[in-house]
Design a protein around this motif. Sequence first.
Motif, PDB file in Angstrom:
ATOM      1  N   PRO A 154       0.829  -1.216   0.000  1.00 30.28           N
ATOM      2  CA  PRO A 154       0.000   0.000   0.000  1.00 30.28           C
ATOM      3  C   PRO A 154       0.862   1.265   0.000  1.00 30.28           C
ATOM      4  O   PRO A 154       1.841   1.357   0.733  1.00 30.28           O
ATOM      5  CB  PRO A 154      -0.802  -0.100   1.307  1.00 30.28           C
ATOM      6  CG  PRO A 154      -0.654  -1.506   1.766  1.00 30.28           C
ATOM      7  CD  PRO A 154       0.586  -2.079   1.157  1.00 30.28           C
ATOM      8  N   GLY A 155       0.504   2.205  -0.834  1.00 30.01           N
ATOM      9  CA  GLY A 155       1.228   3.487  -0.896  1.00 30.01           C
ATOM     10  C   GLY A 155       2.431   3.438  -1.823  1.00 30.01           C
ATOM     11  O   GLY A 155       3.006   4.491  -2.150  1.00 30.01           O
ATOM     12  N   HIS A 156       2.805   2.244  -2.262  1.00 34.70           N
ATOM     13  CA  HIS A 156       4.006   2.100  -3.095  1.00 34.70           C
ATOM     14  C   HIS A 156       3.945   2.995  -4.336  1.00 34.70           C
ATOM     15  O   HIS A 156       4.896   3.733  -4.639  1.00 34.70           O
ATOM     16  CB  HIS A 156       4.150   0.627  -3.489  1.00 34.70           C
ATOM     17  CG  HIS A 156       5.181   0.372  -4.537  1.00 34.70           C
ATOM     18  ND1 HIS A 156       6.516   0.594  -4.323  1.00 34.70           N
ATOM     19  CD2 HIS A 156       5.079  -0.082  -5.824  1.00 34.70           C
ATOM     20  CE1 HIS A 156       7.196   0.286  -5.416  1.00 34.70           C
ATOM     21  NE2 HIS A 156       6.347  -0.115  -6.339  1.00 34.70           N
ATOM     22  N   PHE A 157       2.815   2.966  -5.037  1.00 32.16           N
ATOM     23  CA  PHE A 157       2.767   3.705  -6.304  1.00 32.16           C
ATOM     24  C   PHE A 157       2.651   5.211  -6.098  1.00 32.16           C
ATOM     25  O   PHE A 157       3.052   5.980  -6.969  1.00 32.16           O
ATOM     26  CB  PHE A 157       1.656   3.157  -7.203  1.00 32.16           C
ATOM     27  CG  PHE A 157       2.013   1.803  -7.760  1.00 32.16           C
ATOM     28  CD1 PHE A 157       3.181   1.634  -8.501  1.00 32.16           C
ATOM     29  CD2 PHE A 157       1.225   0.703  -7.515  1.00 32.16           C
ATOM     30  CE1 PHE A 157       3.542   0.391  -9.001  1.00 32.16           C
ATOM     31  CE2 PHE A 157       1.577  -0.548  -8.012  1.00 32.16           C
ATOM     32  CZ  PHE A 157       2.739  -0.696  -8.759  1.00 32.16           C
ATOM     33  N   ASP A 158       2.141   5.644  -4.943  1.00 28.74           N
ATOM     34  CA  ASP A 158       2.181   7.089  -4.648  1.00 28.74           C
ATOM     35  C   ASP A 158       3.638   7.515  -4.551  1.00 28.74           C
ATOM     36  O   ASP A 158       4.025   8.580  -5.049  1.00 28.74           O
ATOM     37  CB  ASP A 158       1.468   7.394  -3.324  1.00 28.74           C
ATOM     38  CG  ASP A 158      -0.040   7.259  -3.464  1.00 28.74           C
ATOM     39  OD1 ASP A 158      -0.550   7.424  -4.586  1.00 28.74           O
ATOM     40  OD2 ASP A 158      -0.697   6.964  -2.446  1.00 28.74           O
ATOM     41  N   GLY A 159       4.455   6.663  -3.909  1.00 35.72           N
ATOM     42  CA  GLY A 159       5.891   6.950  -3.790  1.00 35.72           C
ATOM     43  C   GLY A 159       6.583   6.944  -5.139  1.00 35.72           C
ATOM     44  O   GLY A 159       7.477   7.750  -5.403  1.00 35.72           O
ATOM     45  N   VAL A 160       6.151   6.043  -6.016  1.00 32.38           N
ATOM     46  CA  VAL A 160       6.735   5.970  -7.361  1.00 32.38           C
ATOM     47  C   VAL A 160       6.417   7.254  -8.135  1.00 32.38           C
ATOM     48  O   VAL A 160       7.295   7.868  -8.751  1.00 32.38           O
ATOM     49  CB  VAL A 160       6.226   4.710  -8.121  1.00 32.38           C
ATOM     50  CG1 VAL A 160       6.574   4.778  -9.600  1.00 32.38           C
ATOM     51  CG2 VAL A 160       6.794   3.440  -7.493  1.00 32.38           C
ATOM     52  N   VAL A 161       5.158   7.668  -8.075  1.00 29.01           N
ATOM     53  CA  VAL A 161       4.767   8.903  -8.785  1.00 29.01           C
ATOM     54  C   VAL A 161       5.566  10.082  -8.233  1.00 29.01           C
ATOM     55  O   VAL A 161       6.104  10.905  -8.986  1.00 29.01           O
ATOM     56  CB  VAL A 161       3.237   9.159  -8.640  1.00 29.01           C
ATOM     57  CG1 VAL A 161       2.864  10.567  -9.087  1.00 29.01           C
ATOM     58  CG2 VAL A 161       2.460   8.128  -9.445  1.00 29.01           C
TER      59      VAL A 161
END
Length: 309
Positions: A154-161
Amino acid sequence: MNKTLQKYRKKSGTSTKTDSFVHSLNVYRMAKTQVFTTVASLQNHLSEVAKKSTVGFVPTMGALHSGHVSLVKASSKQCDFTVVSIFVNPTQFNNSSDLEKYPRDFDKDISLLEASGGAIVFAPTVDEMYPEGHQPKRMELGRVANIMEGEFRPGHFDGVVEVVYRFLEIVNPTHTYFGEKDLQQLSIVRHMVKEFNLPVEVVGCETHRLEGGLAASSRNERLTKDQKEKALILYQSLDRVRAEKESYGPREAREKIKEWFQDSELELEYIEFVDATTFEDVTEWTVHTHGCIAAFAGQVRLLDNISMV
Ligand code: AMP
């Protein structure tokens, strides 16, 4: 390499404190490679050397391997200059022990880059990437960010963006290179570039594999020889389904792979067959179907996907 630089390198990508002396070393040279540690020094250099040139950008978290090298080579072939970032981005880790255990070997990274033809290296600290007052870029990501990697991290792709947007803003490349190994990430980066109308071409690069089909990965460094052999099941189970796919559909294939993992020493986290354009589950094989898999070999989480065509 002096002690202060060694200290800097330990901190790179994980530091949360500003080290003013280290920041004063905003550019240095290791063998033939110029390493930039600050936004200003990198931008200054690029504005001098790369004015009317094409600039390819390859973001990495270091612990470089042949998969990263294939991206660097694709960039060097297409662009006048290639910038490789080495930054273990804390904002895309939802598990602090995973972040701490993430392999780091800066000297080896530089040697590998030099052996592969060289690149401009950008290795910022966390403070440099995310200075006080930094506002993370956010966007609505939809289904692709909530399944598979998104569900289990969870939250991984927010960090990627957040990190990719910040890098694109800093480097301002004409092209940027991402591996198909991280299929959801590639799709999200393409979506982000479109959404914010960024002037960069996103180039997807094929997954580079080792003998037996294991996808090259920084995390392989943490596997024993025996685990590396057992980890072949990720690729080989997908490949077997691809070869046998006339005999059964995606639903049955999932059940078969679950059974094969039960007989193995790896712990399956998920196996999904999705349409790589919509990330919807598929019930029949199509040209867009990818098999996506994640599993643990001991403490090490491994990821793979293949096109089922
Ligand atoms: P990472 O350092 O793991 O964040 O990966 C940096 C970039 O390299 C990402 O775009 C990955 O998708 C890509 N990459 C990682 N492993 C491979 C591989 N085996 N083949 C091709 N690209 C890869």
